[in-house]
Design an enzyme around this catalytic site. Structure first.
Site, mmCIF file in Angstrom:
data_model
loop_
_atom_site.group_PDB
_atom_site.id
_atom_site.type_symbol
_atom_site.label_atom_id
_atom_site.label_comp_id
_atom_site.label_asym_id
_atom_site.label_seq_id
_atom_site.Cartn_x
_atom_site.Cartn_y
_atom_site.Cartn_z
ATOM 1 N N HIS A 1 0.829 -1.209 0.000
ATOM 2 C CA HIS A 1 0.000 0.000 0.000
ATOM 3 C C HIS A 1 0.863 1.259 0.000
ATOM 4 O O HIS A 1 0.677 2.153 -0.834
ATOM 5 C CB HIS A 1 -0.916 -0.019 1.234
ATOM 6 C CG HIS A 1 -1.835 1.161 1.328
ATOM 7 N ND1 HIS A 1 -3.156 1.105 0.959
ATOM 8 C CD2 HIS A 1 -1.630 2.440 1.760
ATOM 9 C CE1 HIS A 1 -3.721 2.294 1.131
ATOM 10 N NE2 HIS A 1 -2.811 3.115 1.623
ATOM 11 N N GLU A 2 1.795 1.323 0.944
ATOM 12 C CA GLU A 2 2.626 2.530 1.043
ATOM 13 C C GLU A 2 3.559 2.675 -0.156
ATOM 14 O O GLU A 2 3.825 3.792 -0.613
ATOM 15 C CB GLU A 2 3.433 2.518 2.348
ATOM 16 C CG GLU A 2 2.576 2.505 3.617
ATOM 17 C CD GLU A 2 1.584 3.665 3.690
ATOM 18 O OE1 GLU A 2 1.839 4.719 3.085
ATOM 19 O OE2 GLU A 2 0.539 3.504 4.346
ATOM 20 N N HIS B 1 1.742 4.433 -2.890
ATOM 21 C CA HIS B 1 1.827 5.897 -2.794
ATOM 22 C C HIS B 1 3.165 6.383 -3.359
ATOM 23 O O HIS B 1 3.224 7.365 -4.110
ATOM 24 C CB HIS B 1 1.716 6.338 -1.330
ATOM 25 C CG HIS B 1 0.327 6.311 -0.781
ATOM 26 N ND1 HIS B 1 -0.736 6.911 -1.419
ATOM 27 C CD2 HIS B 1 -0.170 5.772 0.361
ATOM 28 C CE1 HIS B 1 -1.831 6.735 -0.686
ATOM 29 N NE2 HIS B 1 -1.521 6.051 0.387
ATOM 30 N N HIS C 1 3.310 6.257 -7.074
ATOM 31 C CA HIS C 1 2.487 7.339 -7.634
ATOM 32 C C HIS C 1 3.339 8.607 -7.747
ATOM 33 O O HIS C 1 3.316 9.306 -8.767
ATOM 34 C CB HIS C 1 1.276 7.579 -6.731
ATOM 35 C CG HIS C 1 0.200 8.409 -7.357
ATOM 36 N ND1 HIS C 1 -0.933 8.785 -6.673
ATOM 37 C CD2 HIS C 1 0.065 8.940 -8.601
ATOM 38 C CE1 HIS C 1 -1.712 9.507 -7.468
ATOM 39 N NE2 HIS C 1 -1.129 9.617 -8.640
#
Length: 705
Positions: free
Chosen positions: A479-480, A483, A486
């Site tokens: 998940h991190e 980020h 992105h």
């Protein structure tokens, strides 16, 4: 120095470990499976934090803040000059970039650096930047220069992206009420200050334990809670307790109504509504959703209603299974499922479906192995490799930090990710992503490299073996890193909209999508292997692991719909002067959640997300829905598809917030983003999950009986 036999054994074990670690197939896995260490600095020269020469010592923060203050003055002069020769939006973005590069860096160091002098200097820098921003927010000539460009167009040719970003800057400007008459502007300033203070007090109260007199706690459950004199302290919901009586007692006692908390929440909601009205918005929800993916509170309501309607029967089916489990577990044929039960029986079902203790999966998910898995995925989707990179002396804030260079096979270096993965005293206990420097196109045509930090709180590594991750930790890591990627893959002209600097209800899409990859057996199979034997995880274990993560998704989603609807309702108009916020809770729970309200409880007074996500709590659901839609459309058939990965990078990730997120989603998925389509996308996934739930529940219930 003479080594004892014990030291010789330790040295031998360490040598064996290094030999074992070196058998990993990539340098990245080997690096992350070895404890990080600082090289001895023979030259005594240090590069400074993040290779900023000013930060060779903590005093450098004072130099940075002075430099940015001077730079701000120069850019203001340029923006309001009649002889301006470049786009207004370019000047504003440089102003924003100058401030953010100091403010974001200082904010991170303030909470992450182990040395107090650095923390204090960073905090001082944060305060200075805040003052500069406050002054900018009252600078009428600067505002009028931007306002004129937005209303009448710039005399320098502009693009649609320029106009979009200019509007974002203007909205940020007007948050402080600069466009209002002075009396109203001062009111906005006061209301913002009240909202900040009320939010801080509410959040502090939300985590305070309930203090109950011992005589008011049933004697059968007193032993579950700590005592203090004649009082019992209840500091949580005890959802993991196998005792239904203890779970019920914790729920009723921890969620007891509090007049003080209720008044704080009412005052907070009242100030927010008044702020919105003063700034020209119908409600606080309208203000908060400006420039969001859903664009308008009406769409939030329609989406929640549509999803709620489809979820009711599906969630009820989940709860019937849980109720059967409760009856078998308690031996009481008439036992009914209550609000304090779902977390416990969801966890129990997960353990039963795994057919093993979670710890049995740990050896297959070493930190290095998981990082290799992310590297494999990035190579497959984007042609990107993650390179462990040696740091210069003084570049990191602690001695256990890793640095990753993100390299594209043809484009070269895309940016840097610093990995602060291990717990330490004083470090925030949260998994998160920090932007240190946003990417942007510079005036000479080159690109300012993005720099981010990914923070986790894993156990400290030991020389006896690599850090091993639980399945939930693997999800958090992916998940991190979603980020972070992105931020790395965005290639925006302006840093104000780079990477995760997009609308709140879109910022989680790339990170949630990464969790879909982390839960797919075809992806896990590329890296899940025993850290000692290198034996791949068995197909049976893999299938059980992935199935365990899909249990009771209907009831969990319904709970999130309830939370989102409550937040939406609180910010949809003026707060009733009579009654309490619990009255609203009861009405919303009746409509959106299958389990009934528990009398004399006030769950919302513990819901601290009402402060940070005011009117935006729906964002997680929307992000989850869009991520699910993207997964089903482009990656479900083949999660390692390079063509789909390139399209996703080119049409979604590359733009950050430079194009309105609703437009990005509509173009990428070739359909209008209506509440009905969004709801159906998520319901389709839930139905697929429920087939797994039914099979597992039959097995679990038959075993229990």
């Amino acid at each position: 120095m003479i080594r004892t036999g014990k030291n010789r054994v330790a040295k031998s074990l360490l040598y064996d470990l290094r030999q074992s670690v070196s058998t990993w197939s990539t340098p990245l896995a080997t690096a992350f499976n070895s404890p990080p260490y600082n090289k001895i600095n023979f030259t005594r020269n240090e590069s400074g934090l993040f290779r900023l020469p000013e930060l060779r010592s903590f005093e450098g923060f004072y130099l940075l803040r002075d430099n940015v203050a001077n730079k701000t003055d120069e850019l203001i002069t340029e923006a309001i000059s009649k002889n301006r020769d470049r786009k207004m939006v370019e000047i504003f973005d440089e102003l924003s970039d100058s401030l953010c590069k100091v403010a974001d860096l200082a904010e991170f160091i303030r909470i992450a650096h182990p040395k107090n002098k650095y923390c204090q200097a960073a905090e001082d820098a944060c305060i200075t930047i805040s003052r500069i921003v406050e002054n900018l927010n009252t600078h009428k000539p600067l505002y009028m220069a931007l306002r004129n460009v937005v209303d009448n167009g710039d005399y320098v040719p502009t693009t649609d992206v320029d106009k979009h970003v200019s509007n974002l800057f203007l909205f940020d400007f007007e948050q402080s009420g600069i466009h209002l008459p002075e009396e109203q502007r001062q009111k906005v300033v006061r209301l913002n200050e009240y909202i900040l203070q009320l939010g801080q007090k509410f959040m502090a109260g939300a985590v305070q334990p309930s203090i109950i007199r011992r005589t008011e706690v049933p004697s059968s459950v007193r032993s579950y809670f700590p005592s203090e004199g004649d009082n019992v302290l209840v500091s949580g919901l005890y959802t993991n307790s196998s005792s239904a009586e203890a779970r019920e007692a914790a729920y009723r006692l921890f969620l007891k109504p509090s007049e003080q908390q209720d008044q704080l929440l009412k005052d907070l909601l009242m100030c927010r509504h008044e702020l919105a009205r003063t700034c020209g918005f119908e409600t606080y929800g309208h203000r908060a959703l400006n420039a969001s993916t859903v664009e308008h509170p009406r769409m939030v309501r329609e989406f929640l209603d549509e999803l709620s309607h489809g979820l009711r029967s599906r969630a009820d089916a989940d709860f019937r299974i849980m109720e059967k489990m409760k009856r078998q577990h308690s031996g009481i044929e008439t036992a009914r499922l209550a609000a304090w039960d779902p977390p416990y029986f969801t966890s129990l079902m997960e353990r039963k479906s795994l057919k093993a203790n979670t710890s049995e999966f740990l050896p297959y998910f070493s930190l290095g192995g998981c990082m290799e898995g992310i590297d494999n995925l990035m190579r497959s989707l984007y042609g990107i490799s993650l390179k462990n990179t040696e740091m210069e002396p003084g570049e990191a804030w602690n001695n256990d930090i890793y640095k990753i260079s993100v390299m594209h096979e043809t484009e070269g270096l895309l940016g840097y990710i610093y990995c602060d993965f291990f717990e330490r005293n004083g470090k925030p206990n949260q998994d998160c992503h920090f932007t240190i420097q946003g990417g942007k196109t510079l005036t000479d045509g080159t690109y300012q490299m993005p720099i981010v930090v990914v923070m986790l709180n894993l156990s400290q590594p030991h020389w006896t073996g690599p850090v091993l991750l639980s399945p939930s930790r693997v999800d958090n890591l992916f998940h991190e890193m979603g980020h972070a990627m992105h931020s790395m893959l965005a290639r925006t002209k302006y840093q104000h909209v780079t990477g995760t600097r997009c609308s709140t209800d879109f910022a989680e899409v790339p990170s949630v999508l990464m969790e879909y990859f982390a839960n797919d057996p075809r992806v896990l199979r590329t890296f899940a292997r025993h850290f000692q034997t290198q034996k791949p995880i068995s197909d049976d274990m893999l299938q059980r692991l992935c199935a365990s993560k899909r249990l009771f998704s209907a009831s969990e989603t319904q709970l999130q719909v309830f939370y989102s609807a409550l937040d939406h309702e609180y910010h949809s108009g003026p707060v009733p002067r009579n009654g309490s916020t619990t009255d609203t809770l009861v009405d919303v729970q009746t409509k959106y959640y299958s389990l009934p309200y528990v009398e004399n409880t006030a769950w919302q007074l513990r819901f601290s997300h009402l402060v940070g996500y005011g009117a935006k709590y729906y964002s997680y659901l929307i992000s989850k829905t869009i991520a699910s839609w993207i997964w089903q459309t482009y990656f479900e058939d083949n999660p390692l598809n390079r063509e789909s990965g390139e399209k996703y990078r080119r049409e979604i990730l590359a733009h950050g917030g430079g194009i309105p997120s609703k437009q990005l989603v509509t173009n990428f998925l070739n359909r209008n983003m209506t509440p009905q389509i969004l709801a159906q996308s998520l319901l389709h996934e839930i139905d697929a999950n429920n087939e797994i739930v039914q099979d597992i529940s039959k097995s679990v219930l038959s075993t229990e009986s």
